[in-house]
Design an enzyme around this catalytic site. Structure first.
Site, PDB file in Angstrom:
ATOM      1  N   ASP A 367     -12.642   6.886 -15.860  1.00 49.39           N
ATOM      2  CA  ASP A 367     -11.221   7.393 -15.952  1.00 49.39           C
ATOM      3  C   ASP A 367     -10.635   7.786 -14.926  1.00 49.39           C
ATOM      4  O   ASP A 367     -11.377   7.986 -13.787  1.00 49.39           O
ATOM      5  CB  ASP A 367     -11.233   8.414 -17.115  1.00 49.39           C
ATOM      6  CG  ASP A 367     -10.355   9.368 -17.390  1.00 49.39           C
ATOM      7  OD1 ASP A 367      -9.141   8.702 -17.316  1.00 49.39           O
ATOM      8  OD2 ASP A 367     -10.172  10.737 -17.326  1.00 49.39           O
ATOM      9  N   ASP A 560     -13.523  12.517 -18.765  1.00 46.66           N
ATOM     10  CA  ASP A 560     -13.537  13.987 -19.358  1.00 46.66           C
ATOM     11  C   ASP A 560     -12.364  14.189 -20.210  1.00 46.66           C
ATOM     12  O   ASP A 560     -11.621  13.170 -20.541  1.00 46.66           O
ATOM     13  CB  ASP A 560     -13.103  14.876 -18.290  1.00 46.66           C
ATOM     14  CG  ASP A 560     -11.713  14.775 -17.764  1.00 46.66           C
ATOM     15  OD1 ASP A 560     -11.274  13.616 -17.441  1.00 46.66           O
ATOM     16  OD2 ASP A 560     -10.999  15.812 -17.493  1.00 46.66           O
ATOM     17  N   ASP A 564     -11.219  11.443 -24.280  1.00 49.64           N
ATOM     18  CA  ASP A 564     -12.069  10.506 -23.862  1.00 49.64           C
ATOM     19  C   ASP A 564     -13.451  10.019 -24.750  1.00 49.64           C
ATOM     20  O   ASP A 564     -14.122   9.182 -24.414  1.00 49.64           O
ATOM     21  CB  ASP A 564     -12.838  10.843 -22.622  1.00 49.64           C
ATOM     22  CG  ASP A 564     -11.690  10.990 -21.428  1.00 49.64           C
ATOM     23  OD1 ASP A 564     -10.770  10.307 -21.534  1.00 49.64           O
ATOM     24  OD2 ASP A 564     -11.911  11.665 -20.463  1.00 49.64           O
TER      25      ASP A 564
END
Length: 663
Positions: A367, A560, A564
């Site tokens: 991410d 995080d 997610d």
């Protein structure tokens, strides 16, 4: 000092461009660990060491006197004293094995390690070798305990994710507001969301302007400005004004309901990683059973003077020797060392299965916000126009933003770094969805988006600037712009380079626009990136990577935030940033990086690979010792006690070897 501006005009580009960072991070990852043991914590309860040790204490309190006074107990009437101590100890230590073996036999799965131990120990009891039978089951139970300690506790809870589920909706009925369950609201109904409340359903704003916190859905740290006519989603939090929203989707079809569904359904898509011992037992157990039968039946038929009772005894000894107790203990102990070693380095691995999966990782998907970047906004560029210098433009921006609590305003004030004299600022006004207007030293200053410049018909050229941009104008003359960006973490580039050296492919998934994603990917050296992704797009992207991965390769995802959780749950190995990450991501993940450092991802894979090597060393050593004693058993040299103690020796050496994974 008043800024000096020259009213030089240049053609205005008729472009309206919104710079929104849309981090639709949906990380899902749910790897269920299935133990074939009948422990309470498997069925939803938490692992309790005291509850596991108590049966062992009872078993040892029966077993130890039985071994010490075996001769005297054996000489009691029909050996009743011996049976009175050893049979309860045998059932207490071996009940889970006996139960599993029986269940597997009924399902047609005969040749596994539980069947082998059952036959061997019942055979030992049949030839009156009770201490050895109990010893086999006792050491197996100790192996189970070590494995359960390594796993330590279940990670199936997604309570934090469920907390973003809206509890109620304010619906207008006969001019009055009434709190109702979101599930009862229909499409077309009008709901009212007050400041501080969660938006309960997807809909269109028909009245009011506000800022909404979208982090639960998108991971975006900057609140988004919304106004009449715009769409808002369930799970967002209203920060400021009162919003009237016309519902466009039922609750079950809303964004937050889909995220919850993604997390819960991800479990059904996971294939359980088979343990080596189970695969090995498919071949090992039938070979041992038929070899034992051959040892019992063939010598009396073909060897002159061979005693049938002697060769049956040797066959049973062979079965006892062949029990994979040392092997069963050595595997979880190796992983236990790896899990402990990782924990000392700030990497929480939630069980041996995930160390195995980490070892096979050949693709790591990151991410962006909060994982590769700080998630903290910072001024990265100041571009003055029409006679101002950078310091003057920054001072002007800091003054006009002095009354705002917006993260972008805070980043500008931080960049300015000096005390701001707010007495110069008058007639302060926030223009919802556009920016700010105020008088600074009696000059009208506006600061905001490109849309604001077009709204005020201010001539400018810089419509399309990458990143989050604040444009400024003084007395309707364009003064320049300030670019604000998320800061890349210090060790992010090092993390990517280390992974590349380990022949691991790197991928970045983000909801950000293409320009920002491209810049971050080039800056860090990431192999592949995908931008402007919706939550379901990220899950689809992970599934595509998994399907395209090599047969033995695994895909890890690290992120995080609550949003997610679905992607974390779907990946082969889900990793969460634990220092600042949300509880939902941490609970859903298989591996938690407690320091929030991307470089720990490569370190976790290194630990997994080292642990795997140590485990295979333990397996090889255990099998070698086993082979030696099987040979001695067939020749009639080894006794059952020697076999049991050999297993203990293997276990002790495995413990010492496993401690290497801690270093």
């Amino acid at each position: 000092m008043k800024p000096k501006l020259h009213s030089e005009s240049s053609g205005c580009c008729n472009c309206e461009h919104d710079h929104h960072e849309n981090h639709n991070h949906v990380h899902n990852h749910n790897h269920d660990e299935n133990h074939n043991h009948d422990h309470n914590h498997e069925h939803g309860g938490e692992f309790n060491l005291k509850n596991e040790i108590l049966p062992l204490v009872v078993i040892l309190s029966l077993y130890a006197p039985g071994v010490i006074f075996e001769h005297q107990l054996h000489n009691t009437f029909y050996s009743i004293g011996e049976y009175a101590l050893f049979i309860p100890a045998y059932l207490l230590s071996g009940w889970s094995v006996l139960k599993t073996a029986g269940r597997n036999i009924l399902k047609g799965r005969i040749f596994d390690e539980t069947f082998l131990m059952t036959v061997a120990t019942l055979g030992a009891i049949a030839i009156h070798k009770l201490p050895e039978a109990v010893g086999v089951m006792l050491f197996y139970k100790i192996g189970e305990l070590f494995q359960d300690i390594a796993v330590s506790r279940s990670r199936n809870s997604i309570k934090a994710l469920l907390e973003v589920r809206p509890d109620y909706a304010n619906i207008q009925i006969n001019g009055e507001l009434k709190k109702v369950s979101p599930e009862t609201v229909n499409v077309g109904d009008v709901i009212v969301v007050k400041p501080g409340e969660k938006i309960p359903l997807d809909g269109e704003i028909i009245d009011g302007n506000s800022q909404v916190d979208t982090s639960a859905l998108t991971g975006e740290s900057v609140p988004r400005t919304v106004r009449m006519g715009e769409t808002v989603l369930a799970g967002m939090i209203n920060k400021m004004g009162v919003l009237s929203i016309k519902v466009t989707k039922l609750f079950d079809e809303s964004s937050i309901a889909k995220i919850l569904d993604l997390v819960q359904n991800a479990k059904s898509k996971k294939a359980e990683t088979e343990k080596f011992i189970t695969k090995f037992a498919r071949y090992y157990t039938p070979v041992v059973v038929f070899t034992s039968l051959a040892v019992a039946l063939l010598p009396p038929l073909f060897i002159s003077g061979a005693s049938a009772s002697e060769w049956v005894y040797r066959a049973l000894i062979l079965l006892v020797i062949s029990c994979p107790c040392g092997l069963v203990i050595s595997i979880p102990l190796g992983y236990f060392g790896g899990v402990g070693g990782a924990a000392r380095r700030g990497i929480l691995v939630k069980g041996s299965t995930f160390l195995d999966s980490l070892n096979a990782v050949n693709t790591v998907v990151f991410d962006k916000t909060g994982t590769l970047t700080q998630g903290v906004f910072k001024v990265v560029n100041i571009v003055p126009i029409n006679g101002l210098n950078k310091q003057e433009l920054l001072q002007l921006a800091a003054k006009v933003e002095s009354h705002s609590n917006h993260p972008i305003a805070q980043s500008i004030r931080t960049a300015y770094g000096e005390k701001i004299d707010a007495s110069d600022v008058k007639d302060y006004e926030e223009i919802a969805g556009y920016g700010i207007r105020a008088k600074v030293e009696n000059r009208v200053v506006i600061a905001g988006s490109d849309r604001l410049l077009h709204k005020q018909q201010i001539v400018h050229e810089n419509c399309l600037v990458e990143g989050t941009v604040i444009h400024l104008a003084v007395d309707d003359i364009y003064a320049g712009y300030i670019v604000i960006a998320d800061e890349v973490k210090e060790d992010a580039r090092q993390a990517i380079q280390t992974l590349k050296k380990m022949a691991v492919r790197t991928v970045m998934l983000t909801g950000d626009n293409q320009a920002i994603a491209s810049r971050i990917a080039q800056q860090l050296g990431i192999d592949i990136y995908e931008a402007e992704l919706l939550p379901e797009d990220k899950v689809n992207a992970i599934e595509k990577l998994i399907s395209n991965s090599s047969k033995h390769g695994k895909v890890a995802f690290i992120g995080d935030g609550i949003n997610d959780a679905p992607v974390i749950a779907r990946a082969d190995v889900g990793m969460a940033m634990g220092g600042l990450g949300s509880d939902a991501a941490i609970e859903t993940a298989d591996v938690v990086i407690m320091t929030d450092a991307p470089s720990k991802v490569a370190e976790a894979i290194k630990i997994a690979r080292k642990t795997r090597t140590i485990v295979w060393q333990n397996i090889g050593f255990a099998l070698a010792i086993k082979a030696v004693f099987i040979g001695l058993g067939i020749l009639g040299v080894a006794t059952m006690w020697e076999a049991v103690f050999a297993d203990v020796g293997v276990a002790m050496l495995a413990i010492l070897n496993a401690t290497r994974a801690m270093k």
